[in-house]
Design an enzyme around this catalytic site. Structure first.
Site, PDB file in Angstrom:
ATOM      1  N   ASP A  51       0.816  -1.205   0.000  1.00  0.00           N
ATOM      2  CA  ASP A  51       0.000   0.000   0.000  1.00  0.00           C
ATOM      3  C   ASP A  51       0.855   1.263   0.000  1.00  0.00           C
ATOM      4  O   ASP A  51       0.421   2.319  -0.430  1.00  0.00           O
ATOM      5  CB  ASP A  51      -0.916  -0.036   1.227  1.00  0.00           C
ATOM      6  CG  ASP A  51      -2.026   0.975   1.123  1.00  0.00           C
ATOM      7  OD1 ASP A  51      -2.646   1.016   0.053  1.00  0.00           O
ATOM      8  OD2 ASP A  51      -2.248   1.727   2.082  1.00  0.00           O
ATOM      9  N   ARG A  52       2.079   1.138   0.518  1.00  0.00           N
ATOM     10  CA  ARG A  52       2.944   2.311   0.592  1.00  0.00           C
ATOM     11  C   ARG A  52       3.490   2.716  -0.754  1.00  0.00           C
ATOM     12  O   ARG A  52       3.929   3.836  -0.941  1.00  0.00           O
ATOM     13  CB  ARG A  52       4.143   2.034   1.500  1.00  0.00           C
ATOM     14  CG  ARG A  52       3.793   1.884   2.927  1.00  0.00           C
ATOM     15  CD  ARG A  52       3.466   3.211   3.542  1.00  0.00           C
ATOM     16  NE  ARG A  52       2.978   2.982   4.879  1.00  0.00           N
ATOM     17  CZ  ARG A  52       2.126   3.770   5.492  1.00  0.00           C
ATOM     18  NH1 ARG A  52       1.676   4.837   4.899  1.00  0.00           N
ATOM     19  NH2 ARG A  52       1.728   3.494   6.704  1.00  0.00           N
ATOM     20  N   HIS A  58      -8.264   5.130   2.014  1.00  0.00           N
ATOM     21  CA  HIS A  58      -8.405   6.215   1.054  1.00  0.00           C
ATOM     22  C   HIS A  58      -7.115   6.560   0.342  1.00  0.00           C
ATOM     23  O   HIS A  58      -7.075   7.498  -0.422  1.00  0.00           O
ATOM     24  CB  HIS A  58      -8.930   7.456   1.766  1.00  0.00           C
ATOM     25  CG  HIS A  58     -10.287   7.252   2.328  1.00  0.00           C
ATOM     26  ND1 HIS A  58     -11.422   7.412   1.579  1.00  0.00           N
ATOM     27  CD2 HIS A  58     -10.683   6.844   3.544  1.00  0.00           C
ATOM     28  CE1 HIS A  58     -12.470   7.125   2.322  1.00  0.00           C
ATOM     29  NE2 HIS A  58     -12.053   6.773   3.519  1.00  0.00           N
ATOM     30  N   ARG A  59      -6.060   5.828   0.642  1.00  0.00           N
ATOM     31  CA  ARG A  59      -4.814   6.195  -0.001  1.00  0.00           C
ATOM     32  C   ARG A  59      -4.939   6.030  -1.515  1.00  0.00           C
ATOM     33  O   ARG A  59      -4.405   6.820  -2.272  1.00  0.00           O
ATOM     34  CB  ARG A  59      -3.656   5.363   0.550  1.00  0.00           C
ATOM     35  CG  ARG A  59      -2.328   6.034   0.297  1.00  0.00           C
ATOM     36  CD  ARG A  59      -1.194   5.359   1.014  1.00  0.00           C
ATOM     37  NE  ARG A  59      -1.052   5.799   2.383  1.00  0.00           N
ATOM     38  CZ  ARG A  59      -1.075   4.990   3.424  1.00  0.00           C
ATOM     39  NH1 ARG A  59      -1.227   3.712   3.251  1.00  0.00           N
ATOM     40  NH2 ARG A  59      -0.939   5.457   4.630  1.00  0.00           N
ATOM     41  N   GLY A  60      -5.674   5.010  -1.939  1.00  0.00           N
ATOM     42  CA  GLY A  60      -5.891   4.768  -3.354  1.00  0.00           C
ATOM     43  C   GLY A  60      -6.504   5.980  -4.040  1.00  0.00           C
ATOM     44  O   GLY A  60      -6.027   6.423  -5.081  1.00  0.00           O
TER      45      GLY A  60
END
Lengths: 692, 345
Positions: B206-207, B287-289
């Site tokens: 995810d990072r 919500h990083r996406g």
């Protein structure tokens, strides 16, 4: 335990650093966080009433967890502190004060400081968390003094632990202990010292990476599960705000300043009025009933609920707690405490969980061994005419079946879905004295890295990991004779240097030896077995083991997966593993032995664990012996190597006729023996007693 | 610099457009937080990352500063850092010079120990001389640069945790062995991996802002071109680089234009909804996406010299941002195609 000048320099430099960090890192305003109402509420409640005991945030990544914590700190009012006190003592609170501040009395000067977020990095060592010897002072002045650790820094602030479930257990213990008592006691490396350490503990975790122990979970006052927003307009708002913040932080901060101030004022008034909030007696009963209903262990839940309810009431500007407060907060308090409300392990990828076998075999079949090893082979033998069928069919005790030959619903090869998964029991290898490298979370070992818990000191210093206390002790009695060149109080010579011996958990090598013969296909036993293996694999993923998988069926054993860290691959192969054919147990054992031996050649310090999933029945031999005898012979030879640990998971169905062959195999291997049901963690019997 | 061996020019890499695009987008906008390159061996992964040095923009730093601090942003920090770091005595008192140099690509070897990554204290020195001396690690060197991790999936777990921590906070904190020290560490994380050798944990995945899946080039002509280019380079590296100099410079200039244009790029609200629905349809965690996808779409627009994001940008961004973020269980594989995933749901 004063910090003297030289020490102060370093400390004050850090102080500058931290303040600067606040300055150049603009912090996203609390009031601008979209959604996540539960998270924000839980944090605010803790800010109002620190007695609640922290928040555990569980859930998805990228849901503003750290942002919210940092934003909260930026929002809180400045605190009065005793200047120069490394513990940030409150000058107005005589009870919770370090020894030195108590002595200085009215002479002390006051400074103000914002609440800080002290982040605990995952690789922090114990001495930095609790504090240790200040070696600058020790060496230069010969003074025994404490260098305060992170817990000192976190006093009256927020201690933030990202991925608390990945933290070494002993550090988690220390933190939670301090959080519960509001005091940090240092009893190590020749120091005995205590100082106040009351902080708001905020931890985040992703349950997929492994759970926290229930005792630790219980120490967190509240628990919030966070999820991403599901409404598109909320998501859009979030993107817009984030983008606006990144482009022009100052304007953005200004825009939300007023709202932030309103919340800050709310927190301040709430704090002042907290003690005036009343809790009616009948609501106390209500709380305890709620806790009883949820089978909560102990009384912490009741107490936390009371504190949280009072904070909630006062935030809502009421002077009395109402039922609404309690019903609203109950989930926060109970979700991680309610027993058997353990968050379920992640469901298997194929979502149809088959606890019970598919009804392919009629229930009226009395036969305990419905699937013969012979007939399903039929098609195969037609294809490969060279296969021997009858030659080595031994009269085994399990070859009693006949009825199943008529069963036409069953194809010769089947692929079963993965059955229900569960949390498996703790499986570890015994301790020894070998130094290892590696990471993971399964078995304790002495470690050749600068990690883990310092258990004792030794002469050797292989890793440059110096044990300060022991080194000083070793040098102490030479000091009269030695002269020092650098003007230090203590003169150290190379022969004084002592190294640290550390201990931590690392992953093991786990070999799965899976019986994929036709007999396993019966009554969905393979589904259950696959479920068990999947559970073990999930466990291996969380403990960061290396895995390998061997399956045996028909006439031999195949290495499905050579040793790898890719538990994913193992999972995929498991899902696709076909079942059918006869049972060459001895070939499987031989192959397993070979793999383990090869692995040990590459990594002599490894501690392999071989997990054998079988019902113990066998009907194919590799040599001239009877299959069963041969398998037991092999097992006896394998047991001779003490480095490998064996576990036998018996897949035989309990019933009238049970042969107990797997148990005999386990006996010969010196293995731990389980039925599938017994692998589950919720049963009280501990799997492996650590053999010391 | 002139004496070092010439690097294969970025512009001369044949094919692998996705990977090149992802890397360029990250140069234009470092807040995209990195690229993960998943794919087979021998597909110019490392070549591409090393070649980046050619086209990277310049930044201002203090001369000889091991922490790569930005003179405009963090100048005060330097004075706090200098005394605790092993440095020449001379540089302490005098005001430090500011110099311009290219953004660096710092490599993190798979076998790196934690000490080397985060920085460490020379304890023996401290015991003998009574001075604290910190040696900054790789994370300090990577601040404001590109941190390249080859075979990121084989990295030791504890090193991964450290990386995650710093990538998340933008700060590297050392809390061990009697040192407490932190310094800024904001870097673009570029990782390569071969999925067959083990997956990354979801958090680390995810990072990485973007993720590209690459495979060997299929067209015979392109394969021939690769062989020819490589042979030409091996024969006469200097001449080869000279031949491509113009193309490299053009690329560099285009990147600089895009960097200048980026702040002006605007996006319509309807497109924001499209991005949100992409993420919702596919089911990404958190919500990083969304945020990265928005930034990627804007960067793409800037790269194409537009001041407005169009629907195609969002679509292209989805392919780069979402595949590795699809919600999945620890033992599930990463999907490959966002479009098909979206259809399925």
């Amino acid at each position: 335990m004063a910090r003297t000048a030289s020490n102060m320099d370093f400390g004050s430099q850090l102080q500058i650093l931290n303040d600067k960090e606040m300055m150049f890192k603009k912090i996203y305003p609390f009031s601008a966080i979209v959604g996540q109402e539960e998270l924000k509420l839980a944090l605010l409640l803790n800010a109002v009433n620190p007695k609640i005991g922290g928040v555990l945030i569980r859930g998805e990544k990228g849901t503003a967890k750290s942002t919210a914590v940092r934003a909260l700190a930026a929002l809180l009012p400045e605190m009065r502190m005793v200047a120069g006190c490394p513990f940030g003592c409150d000058p107005d609170d005589d009870l919770r004060m370090c020894a030195r501040c108590r002595e200085t009395g009215s002479r002390r000067t006051i400074r103000t400081q914002r609440v800080q977020v002290v982040t605990l990095p995952l690789n922090a060592t114990e001495d930095r968390v609790v504090g240790g010897i200040d070696f600058n002072l020790a060496v230069k002045k010969g003074v025994r003094a404490v260098l305060p650790g992170l817990l000192a820094e976190a006093n009256r602030s927020i201690l933030y632990v990202d991925e608390v479930n990945l933290l070494d257990d002993h550090i988690v213990d220390i933190i939670l202990d301090a959080a519960a008592s509001g005091e940090n006691r240092i009893e190590r490396e020749g120091i005995s010292f205590k100082h106040p350490a009351s902080f708001i503990l905020v931890g985040t975790m992703n349950p997929e990476e492994g759970e926290l122990r229930p005792q630790l979970m219980d120490r967190f006052g509240l628990c919030v599960d966070v999820k991403g927003e599901a409404k598109p307009d909320q998501r859009v708002l979030l993107m817009e705000r984030r983008e606006a913040f990144d482009l022009a932080p100052h304007e953005f901060l200004k825009q939300f300043e007023r709202e932030n101030e309103r919340i800050a004022a709310q927190v301040i008034t709430a704090r002042e009025q907290l003690n005036a909030v009343r809790l009616p007696k009948h609501l106390r009963t209500f709380i305890s009933e709620l806790c009883m209903e949820n089978l909560v262990a102990g009384h912490r839940a009741d107490l936390v609920m009371e504190q949280a309810a009072r904070a909630h009431a006062v935030l809502r500007q009421r002077s009395e707690v109402t039922t609404d407060d309690i019903t609203k907060l109950a989930p926060f308090v109970l979700v991680h405490r309610a027993r058997n409300a353990q968050p379920p392990p992640p469901p298997p990828p194929e979502s149809d969980r088959k606890e019970e076998p598919p009804e392919t075999n009629d229930a009226n079949e009395p036969d305990k061994e419905p699937l013969p090893d012979n007939p399903p082979e039929g098609r195969e033998t037609q294809q490969k005419s060279g296969e021997r069928i009858s030659g080595d069919q031994q009269p085994e005790p399990d070859e009693t079946n006949t009825g199943d030959r008529l069963d036409e619903k069953k194809p010769p090869e089947q692929i079963f879905d993965i059955g229900a998964t569960f949390t498996v029991k703790k499986i570890t290898s015994p301790r020894d004295r070998v130094l290892r490298r590696g990471s993971g979370r399964r078995s304790r070992t002495r470690i050749a890295l600068k990690q883990g818990r310092y258990i004792k000191s030794a002469f050797q210093d292989k890793t440059g990991d110096i044990a300060l206390d022991a080194t000083l002790r070793a040098a102490a009695h030479h000091q009269l004779k030695r002269k020092n060149n650098y003007g230090l109080a203590v003169c150290l010579k190379p022969e004084d240097i002592r190294g640290k011996i550390r201990e931590k958990r690392i992953g093991n090598f786990i070999l799965f030896l899976v019986d994929a013969s036709g007999s396993m296909g019966a009554r969905g036993r393979m589904a259950a077995s696959k479920g068990a293996i999947m559970s073990l694999l999930l466990d291996a993923y969380q403990k960061r083991d290396k895995v390998a998988m061997i399956s045996f069926r028909k006439n031999g054993a195949d290495i499905n997966l050579p040793p790898t860290t890719s538990v994913e691959m193992a999972g995929k192969l498991l899902a696709e593993m076909p079942v059918g054919g006869r049972t060459p147990l001895s070939a499987g054992l031989a192959k397993a032995h070979e793999q383990v031996r090869n692995y040990l050649l590459r990594d002599p310090g490894a501690r392999p664990i071989a997990i054998i999933i079988t019902d113990g029945k066998t009907n194919v031999a590799s040599g001239d012996q009877k299959p069963l005898e041969e398998a037991f012979d092999f097992a006896a030879k394998m047991a001779a190597d003490p480095r490998t640990q064996y576990i036998v998971v018996d897949t035989e169905e309990p019933g009238l006729v049970s042969f107990g062959l797997a148990a005999r195999l386990a006996g010969i291997l010196g293995a731990d023996y389980f039925k599938i049901e017994n692998l589950k963690a919720d049963q009280l019997v501990n799997v492996i007693k650590e053999r010391r | 610099m002139n004496n070092t061996q010439p690097i294969y020019p970025f512009a001369a890499i044949v094919g692998q457009e996705n990977m090149k695009l992802a890397l360029i987008l990250n140069i234009i906008n470092p807040t995209l937080s990195g690229v993960l390159i998943r794919g087979e061996k021998g597909t110019a992964k490392s070549t591409a990352v090393r070649a980046l040095a050619d086209i990277l923009p310049e930044i201002e730093v203090f001369a000889g500063d091991p922490f790569q601090l930005s003179p405009s942003d963090e100048s005060d920090l330097l004075h706090a850092f200098t005394p605790v770091v092993r440095q020449k005595e001379a540089s302490q008192a005098k005001p430090v010079k500011i110099e311009k140099r290219k953004v660096k690509v710092v490599e993190l070897p798979v076998g790196a120990t934690e000490d080397r990554v985060v920085g460490t204290l020379d304890l023996e020195h401290a015991l003998k001389k009574g001075e604290k001396r910190i040696e900054p690690g790789i994370l300090a060197a990577a601040h404001r640069g590109i941190l390249y991790v080859d075979e990121v999936n084989l990295l030791d777990d504890h090193v991964v945790d450290v990386l995650l921590d710093s990538a998340a906070m933008g700060v590297n904190t050392i809390e061990r062995e009697g040192i407490s020290f932190s310094h800024p560490a904001r870097f673009t994380l570029v990782g390569t991996m071969n999925p067959e050798e083990g997956e990354l944990r979801p958090q680390l995945l995810d990072r990485f802002g973007l993720c590209v899946l690459i495979e060997g080039v299929r067209e015979p002509e392109d394969r021939v071109a690769i062989m020819e280019q490589r042979a030409a380079f091996d024969e006469d590296p200097v001449g080869f680089c000279k031949k491509w100099e113009a193309a490299s410079r053009k690329l560099g200039e285009r990147i600089e234009r895009a960097i200048a244009l980026y702040p002006e790029v605007a996006i319509e609200r309807s497109l924001l909804f499209e991005i949100a629905s992409y993420c919702l349809d596919i089911g990404v965690d958190g919500h990083r996406g969304d945020i990265i996808m928005l930034k990627t779409a804007k960067t793409l627009a800037a790269w194409h010299g537009r001041k407005k994001v169009v629907s195609a940008d969002a679509e292209a961004a989805a392919e780069l941002v979402l595949p590795h973020r699809v919600r999945r269980q620890p033992l599930q594989e990463i999907g490959e195609d966002v479009k098909s995933l979206r259809m399925k749901k």
